[in-house]
Structure formats: structure tokens, C-alpha cells
Design a protein around this motif. Structure first.
Motif, PDB file in Angstrom:
ATOM      1  N   ILE A   1       0.867  -1.189   0.000  1.00 35.48           N
ATOM      2  CA  ILE A   1       0.000   0.000   0.000  1.00 35.48           C
ATOM      3  C   ILE A   1       0.899   1.233   0.000  1.00 35.48           C
ATOM      4  CG2 ILE A   1      -1.812   1.245   1.234  1.00 35.48           C
ATOM      5  CD1 ILE A   1      -2.492  -1.403   2.633  1.00 35.48           C
ATOM      6  N   PRO A   2       0.711   2.150  -0.921  1.00 38.36           N
ATOM      7  CA  PRO A   2       1.503   3.386  -0.907  1.00 38.36           C
ATOM      8  C   PRO A   2       1.380   4.080   0.457  1.00 38.36           C
ATOM      9  CG  PRO A   2       0.237   3.234  -2.926  1.00 38.36           C
ATOM     10  CD  PRO A   2      -0.247   2.120  -2.045  1.00 38.36           C
ATOM     11  N   GLU A   3       2.470   4.652   0.895  1.00 34.91           N
ATOM     12  CA  GLU A   3       2.500   5.247   2.240  1.00 34.91           C
ATOM     13  C   GLU A   3       1.422   6.313   2.415  1.00 34.91           C
ATOM     14  OE1 GLU A   3       5.732   7.266   5.327  1.00 34.91           O
ATOM     15  OE2 GLU A   3       6.355   6.578   3.329  1.00 34.91           O
ATOM     16  N   ASP A   4       1.131   7.083   1.384  1.00 37.05           N
ATOM     17  CA  ASP A   4       0.133   8.151   1.494  1.00 37.05           C
ATOM     18  C   ASP A   4      -1.285   7.618   1.604  1.00 37.05           C
ATOM     19  OD1 ASP A   4       2.163   9.970   1.330  1.00 37.05           O
ATOM     20  OD2 ASP A   4       1.905  10.364  -0.828  1.00 37.05           O
TER      21      ASP A   4
ATOM     22  N   ARG B   1      -2.124   4.763   3.393  1.00 35.95           N
ATOM     23  CA  ARG B   1      -2.266   3.789   4.488  1.00 35.95           C
ATOM     24  C   ARG B   1      -3.315   4.170   5.520  1.00 35.95           C
ATOM     25  NH1 ARG B   1       4.245   2.578   5.039  1.00 35.95           N
ATOM     26  NH2 ARG B   1       4.401   1.465   3.026  1.00 35.95           N
ATOM     27  N   GLU B   2      -3.658   5.414   5.601  1.00 34.95           N
ATOM     28  CA  GLU B   2      -4.746   5.799   6.497  1.00 34.95           C
ATOM     29  C   GLU B   2      -6.083   5.770   5.762  1.00 34.95           C
ATOM     30  OE1 GLU B   2      -4.089   9.457   8.510  1.00 34.95           O
ATOM     31  OE2 GLU B   2      -2.181   8.829   9.399  1.00 34.95           O
ATOM     32  N   GLN B   3      -6.049   6.052   4.479  1.00 33.15           N
ATOM     33  CA  GLN B   3      -7.287   6.078   3.688  1.00 33.15           C
ATOM     34  C   GLN B   3      -7.927   4.700   3.554  1.00 33.15           C
ATOM     35  OE1 GLN B   3      -5.564   8.466   0.223  1.00 33.15           O
ATOM     36  NE2 GLN B   3      -7.723   9.067   0.157  1.00 33.15           N
ATOM     37  N   VAL B   4      -7.121   3.623   3.606  1.00 33.49           N
ATOM     38  CA  VAL B   4      -7.670   2.292   3.367  1.00 33.49           C
ATOM     39  C   VAL B   4      -8.737   1.924   4.394  1.00 33.49           C
ATOM     40  CG1 VAL B   4      -5.573   1.455   2.240  1.00 33.49           C
ATOM     41  CG2 VAL B   4      -5.833   1.167   4.708  1.00 33.49           C
ATOM     42  N   PHE B   5      -8.766   2.624   5.546  1.00 30.65           N
ATOM     43  CA  PHE B   5      -9.752   2.307   6.586  1.00 30.65           C
ATOM     44  C   PHE B   5     -11.004   3.169   6.461  1.00 30.65           C
ATOM     45  CE2 PHE B   5      -5.636   1.147   8.528  1.00 30.65           C
ATOM     46  CZ  PHE B   5      -5.888  -0.194   8.783  1.00 30.65           C
ATOM     47  N   GLU B   6     -11.074   4.021   5.465  1.00 35.00           N
ATOM     48  CA  GLU B   6     -12.244   4.864   5.281  1.00 35.00           C
ATOM     49  C   GLU B   6     -13.356   4.091   4.565  1.00 35.00           C
ATOM     50  OE1 GLU B   6     -11.064   8.338   3.203  1.00 35.00           O
ATOM     51  OE2 GLU B   6      -9.718   9.051   4.809  1.00 35.00           O
ATOM     52  N   GLU B   7     -14.598   4.471   4.906  1.00 35.72           N
ATOM     53  CA  GLU B   7     -15.752   3.813   4.284  1.00 35.72           C
ATOM     54  C   GLU B   7     -15.754   4.060   2.774  1.00 35.72           C
ATOM     55  OE1 GLU B   7     -19.310   5.110   6.152  1.00 35.72           O
ATOM     56  OE2 GLU B   7     -18.532   4.844   8.183  1.00 35.72           O
TER      57      GLU B   7
ATOM     58  N   GLY C   1     -15.539  -1.637  -0.256  1.00 34.38           N
ATOM     59  CA  GLY C   1     -15.007  -0.501   0.494  1.00 34.38           C
ATOM     60  C   GLY C   1     -15.337  -0.529   1.971  1.00 34.38           C
ATOM     61  N   PHE C   2     -15.868  -1.659   2.443  1.00 33.72           N
ATOM     62  CA  PHE C   2     -16.208  -1.777   3.859  1.00 33.72           C
ATOM     63  C   PHE C   2     -15.317  -2.764   4.617  1.00 33.72           C
ATOM     64  CE2 PHE C   2     -20.150   0.139   2.449  1.00 33.72           C
ATOM     65  CZ  PHE C   2     -20.472   0.974   3.504  1.00 33.72           C
ATOM     66  N   GLY C   3     -14.559  -3.588   3.906  1.00 28.32           N
ATOM     67  CA  GLY C   3     -13.822  -4.668   4.560  1.00 28.32           C
ATOM     68  C   GLY C   3     -12.880  -4.191   5.645  1.00 28.32           C
ATOM     69  N   LEU C   4     -11.998  -3.227   5.334  1.00 26.69           N
ATOM     70  CA  LEU C   4     -11.023  -2.754   6.326  1.00 26.69           C
ATOM     71  C   LEU C   4     -11.662  -1.814   7.337  1.00 26.69           C
ATOM     72  CD1 LEU C   4      -7.858  -2.211   4.091  1.00 26.69           C
ATOM     73  CD2 LEU C   4      -8.349  -4.080   5.679  1.00 26.69           C
ATOM     74  N   LYS C   5     -12.737  -1.108   6.942  1.00 26.69           N
ATOM     75  CA  LYS C   5     -13.462  -0.289   7.907  1.00 26.69           C
ATOM     76  C   LYS C   5     -14.074  -1.174   8.978  1.00 26.69           C
ATOM     77  CE  LYS C   5     -15.058   3.472   9.657  1.00 26.69           C
ATOM     78  NZ  LYS C   5     -14.129   4.443  10.274  1.00 26.69           N
TER      79      LYS C   5
ATOM     80  N   THR D   1      -3.341  -0.710  12.370  1.00 26.54           N
ATOM     81  CA  THR D   1      -2.609   0.199  11.483  1.00 26.54           C
ATOM     82  C   THR D   1      -2.084  -0.567  10.274  1.00 26.54           C
ATOM     83  OG1 THR D   1      -0.591  -0.179  12.773  1.00 26.54           O
ATOM     84  CG2 THR D   1      -1.893   1.763  13.329  1.00 26.54           C
ATOM     85  N   ALA D   2      -1.883   0.165   9.173  1.00 27.05           N
ATOM     86  CA  ALA D   2      -1.338  -0.423   7.944  1.00 27.05           C
ATOM     87  C   ALA D   2       0.097   0.042   7.765  1.00 27.05           C
ATOM     88  CB  ALA D   2      -2.182  -0.013   6.740  1.00 27.05           C
ATOM     89  N   THR D   3       0.959  -0.877   7.419  1.00 28.91           N
ATOM     90  CA  THR D   3       2.358  -0.541   7.176  1.00 28.91           C
ATOM     91  C   THR D   3       2.893  -1.464   6.080  1.00 28.91           C
ATOM     92  OG1 THR D   3       4.513  -0.251   8.237  1.00 28.91           O
ATOM     93  CG2 THR D   3       3.136  -2.084   9.028  1.00 28.91           C
ATOM     94  N   GLU D   4       4.217  -1.586   5.963  1.00 34.18           N
ATOM     95  CA  GLU D   4       4.835  -2.400   4.924  1.00 34.18           C
ATOM     96  C   GLU D   4       5.396  -3.676   5.526  1.00 34.18           C
ATOM     97  OE1 GLU D   4       8.033  -1.838   1.242  1.00 34.18           O
ATOM     98  OE2 GLU D   4       8.087  -0.492   2.960  1.00 34.18           O
TER      99      GLU D   4
END
Length: 646
Positions: free
Chosen positions: A588-591, A593-599, A609-613, A627-630
Motif C-alpha cells: 500500500i503506498p504510504e500516502d 495507508r490511512e485512507q484504506v480504513f475509510e468507508e 469498500g467496507f472490509g477494512l473499515k 494500522t497499515a504498514t509495509e
């Protein structure tokens, strides 16, 4: 008088006895000193022999020196008795003087205390031999009796100035010392507080003594009574031109001094000094009492101020069920005045349907020592306000219950929030019911009709309809999971991470992925919610790791066949207890990694678009963080931390 003086010295301090004996023998060559260490042996020695004087300490084994003095006075009323002690206790001095002590001397008071002791003993014996003492004793006893009546005036005094005036009046009328004044210490000086008219006639307005000024400051600074038989001979006198010839200065503890003057040289004898000391002891005790009362008032005012700043109710309930103390918040909340509250019982602050609850809470406090209970207050206007009360039992020094102290907290907002939450939960139940039944049923009908249409027609349009149905069903499942994830995790149990991961792997389409579990630990969790969390993470790794894309150049993993490796392991950092799910895909691109948890966020064609939320919500209800990282392979790694230590 005989050339021989026989002295009995009763004290259990060998150093004091030795020093006193040496000083006595140096003062009079005919002195014989016999010693005892306790009162019982001292009385026995008095019965067996003839003595001219008794010396005793105050803190003796078994009995005090004052109790010894009482016993001696019963046997020998005129026997000179000197209390010579290192115990600088004002109450002891007063008791000794009241009991008829010849002299009260401090062993640690000023220069050469043992020489003063020897001088006092010799003079006392000489006066007794010349039949002077009976006359002085009569005067002293009468004055002491009158001073005791003055003690009541000291007790009634409510200010330091009132104590000063009582002192001045007593010295003038009882001790026949018309020229006297009381000076109080204030900051860095001794200021006149009360004085007689004769003082003004002799010196005018009494002066303020600055530090180091005159004989008064010396007596105050050292804490010693000073007798000056000829003031003119003292180089430290305050006013060289004064008409005062004799001066008696008595410290009043840390409060100030009592000054007594006379226009005659050598005006004050030992009886005068003794009586003046008795007066100063009474005055000092009264001033100390006022200080203690002031400190107690200040402490109570401070506590009252602190309690009155509380937004909560503070109360103390007596064993009879009445309020003994309360802060200002109680009349503000209830609408009752302090006078009304003083007449009310605890039950009167609550509606009838709460009486049983309140009574049970009070009884539980008496039984267990502490209780917390919710009940509604009934105000004077009839309003009901929900409160939470926390009470603790109060006991006396013997452990017997004397009441209850407690705090009452307004929980109106909490109750309103609970009601709002309950309504939200009801609406959520309605929503999940609609999603699970009212949407699934038409979808099932649509899927059935699609199959019928496939039997009659062969069209690419039907495939699009089928994919739309699949997406709708996935959305329904994710919406239900998302809604239910907001519930509190209540059914907690300890489960093995390895076991539940392998169980979840079975539900993931993993033909093109391999699972590797790297370590195990116990997890305290709601099993159903943990299973959903892991399944979503595993499915995400499979779907986004099996891309067929080549791994980074420094990664040995071969993705040419579209396969992926998913690794689950334990985070062993003591500050970040938890586990991870990692893959070896493109990451996941570093920028992002926070967006992936958004609805609604998804990079896949079929993603909802709900799985990680849902993963984030499920972690939050457990008190965890995701949290998401590498990953080490360059792919995506999801860390779930904040778990209890294994």
C-alpha cells in the motif's frame, strides 16, 4: 540558721544530679546532697531523714515532679521545693506554681542554670530559717487563688488584645504591679498591645522594640524571664533617662512579652517573680489557644471553600439519618434552605419509590463500609434529577460507626446519552432487519429469475446481471457486519491465535495463496468478532496479494503464477502487544495507508469498500488499534495492537 544544709535531689538523669551537686557544694561548703531516682524512694527518704530542701525533676519514673510536690506539701507544707527540669512545659510550670512550688527553674534555661539552682536553694533555706516564708506563702496562696479566677477571664477572651488587657488588669489589681504593659510580636518588632495609666505617666506612650532593642527584646529572643533589680546598671537598657529602677520581663512564648516596672530599686522578690510567672503562663496558654482556634477556623474555612467549589453534592449523614454537614451545592440543587435541610432526614430528599433503594444503600454502607447507588433526587419544586451516590462509612477512634460521608454526582447527561444510545440501537436493529430480510428476499427472487432467464437465453447481459447480484449480496453482508461491529465486545474468552486463523483461512478462497503462521498466543476477545476481523484481513491479503505482479527487485518471492503468501504472527514488543497479518504483494503506498480504513475506499473492481473499515471497528470495540504498514517482503502488513499481555 545551722551551718549545715541537707538537700534531697530526686532525678533519674545522672548528668543533671552530678552537675547540680557540684554547683550546690561550690555555693555552700556545708551542703549535703542525697539522691534518689524516683518519687517512691524520695518519699521514703523524706520519712527517714531530716532535710532542709527538696530538688526534683519533672519527668520522673512513675510520677511527675508536680505529683511529688503534692505529696511533700502534705507532709511538710513549708519545705522549700525547687522544680529543676529540662521539660519546658507551660502547663507543668503552671501546675507546679499552683501546687506551691518554691521555685521553677529550667535546667536548659540561659547561662549557668546550676549556679542559679544553688543560689535559689541557699536563699530558700535561709528564708525558711528566718520565718519569712510563712508570710510569703500566705500572700502567694491568696494571689494564686485570685489568678485562678482570672484564668476564667482568659478563657472567655476571643482576641489577643482581650488577653493582653486581662493580663495587664490582673498584674495591676492582683499582683499590685501598677506599671505594666503587654507587647506583642508582629513582624520584626514588639508592639504595645495593652498598658496601664501609670505606664503612660512614667514613660508616655509605650515604645515599639525593634530587633536587638533593649532588655525586652533580649527576654523575648531568649525566652527567659529577666529580673533587673537596678535598670540603670544595665548597659542594654532601652531608655537611659527612664524613671524606672526595677524591671521584670516575662516572655509570652512566641507571642510577645509582659513588662512590669517600678521606680524602686530591687522592687521584686522571689514571690513577685513566681506570681508574675503564673500570670504569664496563663496568658501564654490563652494566646496559644487563640492561635489553635484561628488555625482550626482557617482549616475549616479552607475545607468548606474546597467543598463548596465542587459541582458534586457533598454530605455527611449521622447515624440517626440526618445530614450533619453539606456543601452549598445541596441547597442549590434541591431548592431547600440550609435551615430546612437541618431539619430534614435523608429520605425526604427522594421520592417514595426510591426510599427502599436509599435505605438499602445506607444499610449496605454500614455493613460493608462502602457503596455506590443510583437514585433520583426530588427537589422542592417536585423535579426528579438522577444522581449517582458514592458513600463511605465514618468511624470513631474505636472503629464504631458514627455516620456516612459521600458524594452525589448528577448523571442526567449520562442517562440522556443512554436513552439516545438505546434509541440508536433500536434503529440499528430495524436497519439490520431491513438489510437481512427485506433486501435479501428480493435479491433471492432476482437470482432465481436470473437462472430461469439463463435457461431460455444466452446473453452477456445476463452475466452482468449476475455480477451485479453478487456485488449486492457482498454489500449486504458487509453492511450487516459493519452495523453489528459497533456493538460492545461483551462475550470475551481466551482463544488461541493459530487455531482461529486456520479456521478463518478455510472460509477464504485461497487456491492461489499460502498461509504461514509465525508464532502463537492467547487472545482475550469476542470470538465471533475476532473471527470476522481475521477473515477480512486474510481475504484482503489474498485479493490484493494475488495480483500476478512482480515483487520489488530486492524480494525473492515469485508472483509470476499469481500466487501470494500470507503470514500471520505475534508482535512481541512489550509496548505494542498484538499480532499482524502480512502479504508479499505490491503493498500500500504510504500516502494511502490511512485512507484504506475509510468507508467506501477500495482499489478492487468488486470491492465494497467496507472490509477494512469493519476491521477497524471490530478492533476498536475490543480496545485495540489497527494500522497499515509495509511487510518485510514489501507487501501490506496490518498490525493489531493494544491487546492484554499474553
Amino acid at each position: 540558721m545551722s551551718d549545715r544544709i541537707y538537700v534531697l535531689h530526686v532525678d533519674d538523669d545522672p548528668a543533671v544530679v552530678e552537675a547540680a551537686t557540684g554547683a550546690l557544694k561550690q555555693a555552700h561548703c556545708g551542703i549535703t546532697v542525697e539522691t534518689e531516682t524516683n518519687v517512691a524512694d524520695g518519699l521514703k527518704r523524706l520519712d527517714e531523714g531530716t532535710f532542709d530542701c527538696v530538688i526534683a525533676g519533672y519527668d520522673l519514673p512513675g510520677q511527675t515532679g508536680v505529683e511529688f510536690l503534692d505529696a511533700v506539701r502534705k507532709q511538710s507544707p513549708d519545705m522549700p521545693f525547687v522544680l529543676f527540669t529540662t521539660e519546658g512545659n507551660e502547663a507543668a510550670a503552671s501546675d507546679a506554681i499552683s501546687a506551691g512550688v518554691t521555685e521553677y527553674l529550667r535546667a536548659d534555661g540561659g547561662a549557668e542554670p546550676y549556679a542559679r539552682l544553688a543560689h535559689t536553694v541557699v536563699n530558700a533555706v535561709e528564708r525558711t530559717a528566718d520565718d519569712i516564708e510563712p508570710t510569703q506563702s500566705t500572700r502567694r496562696e491568696r494571689a494564686i487563688e485570685e489568678l485562678h479566677s482570672t484564668a476564667r477571664a482568659f478563657m472567655r477572651a476571643t482576641t489577643a488584645d482581650a488577653v493582653a488587657q486581662v493580663t495587664v488588669d490582673a498584674a495591676r489589681t492582683i499582683l499590685n504591679m501598677p506599671a505594666n504593659a503587654v507587647h506583642f510580636a508582629d513582624g520584626d518588632g514588639l508592639y504595645p498591645a495593652a498598658w496601664t495609666n501609670q505606664v503612660e505617666e512614667l514613660i508616655g506612650m509605650p515604645p515599639v522594640f525593634e530587633p536587638g532593642d533593649g532588655l525586652a527584646w533580649q527576654a523575648f529572643e531568649t525566652g527567659e524571664t529577666r529580673v533587673h533589680n537596678d535598670v540603670a546598671s544595665s548597659p542594654d537598657r532601652y531608655n537611659p533617662d527612664t524613671d524606672i529602677q526595677s524591671e521584670l520581663i516575662l516572655p509570652l512564648g512566641d507571642h510577645g512579652v509582659l513588662l512590669i516596672g517600678s521606680c524602686e530599686i530591687g522592687a521584686f522578690d522571689d514571690t513577685d517573680v513566681t506570681l508574675a510567672r503564673t500570670l504569664s503562663v496563663h496568658a501564654t496558654a490563652a494566646l496559644n489557644r487563640l492561635d489553635r482556634d484561628r488555625q482550626l477556623r482557617e482549616e475549616r474555612d479552607f475545607i468548606d471553600q474546597a467543598l463548596n467549589t465542587l459541582y458534586d453534592l457533598f454530605y455527611v449523614i449521622g447515624t440517626d439519618g440526618s445530614l450533619q454537614r453539606w456543601n452549598e451545592r445541596i441547597p442549590e440543587v434541591t431548592g431547600y434552605s440550609d435551615d430546612e435541610i437541618d431539619e430534614m432526614s435523608v429520605s425526604e430528599f427522594f421520592p417514595a419509590d426510591e426510599h427502599e433503594t436509599v435505605a438499602a444503600a445506607v444499610e449496605k454502607t454500614r455493613a460493608s463500609g462502602r457503596v455506590t447507588v443510583e437514585a433520583e433526587i426530588l427537589t422542592a419544586d417536585g423535579e426528579r434529577i438522577p444522581y449517582e451516590f458514592a458513600g463511605t462509612q465514618l468511624t470513631d477512634a474505636d472503629g464504631a460507626p458514627v455516620g456516612t460521608v459521600g458524594i452525589g454526582r448528577d448523571i442526567s447527561q449520562r442517562k440522556a446519552y443512554e436513552q439516545q444510545l438505546e434509541r440508536q440501537n433500536e434503529r440499528l436493529d430495524e436497519f439490520t432487519s431491513i438489510v437481512s430480510h427485506d433486501l435479501r428476499n428480493p435479491l433471492t427472487v432476482a437470482e432465481g429469475n436470473l437462472e430461469l432467464a439463463r435457461a431460455e437465453y444466452d446473453s452477456d447481459a445476463l452475466d452482468k446481471v449476475s455480477r451485479a447480484h453478487e456485488r449486492m449480496r457482498a454489500l449486504i453482508d458487509d453492511l450487516l457486519a459493519f452495523a453489528r461491529a459497533g456493538e460492545t465486545a461483551t462475550d470475551l474468552e481466551s482463544v488461541a491465535l493459530t487455531g482461529i486463523v486456520e479456521e478463518c483461512w478455510q472460509s477464504v478462497e485461497s487456491d492461489q495463496a499460502t498461509l504461514v503462521v509465525e508464532g502463537d498466543r492467547q487472545v482475550q476477545a469476542d470470538t465471533a468478532k475476532l473471527r470476522r476481523l481475521l477473515a477480512n484481513l486474510l481475504r484482503n491479503s489474498v485479493e490484493h496479494g494475488s495480483t500476478g505482479a512482480q515483487a520489488p527487485a530486492d524480494n525473492d518471492t515469485d508472483h509470476s503464477d499469481g500466487s501470494a503468501t500470507v503470514r500471520v504472527g505475534v508482535i512481541k514488543d512489550t509496548d505494542r502487544n498484538g499480532f499482524y497479518v502480512a502479504d508479499d504483494g505490491p503493498g500500500i503506498p504510504e500516502d494511502d495507508r490511512e485512507q484504506v480504513f475509510e468507508e467506501g475506499y477500495s482499489t478492487g473492481e468488486n470491492g465494497t469498500g467496507f472490509g477494512l473499515k469493519i476491521v477497524q471497528r471490530l478492533a476498536e470495540v475490543h480496545g485495540w488499534t489497527v494500522t497499515a504498514t509495509e511487510s518485510e517482503a514489501g507487501g501490506a502488513r496490518f498490525e493489531v495492537t493494544g491487546l492484554e499481555p499474553a
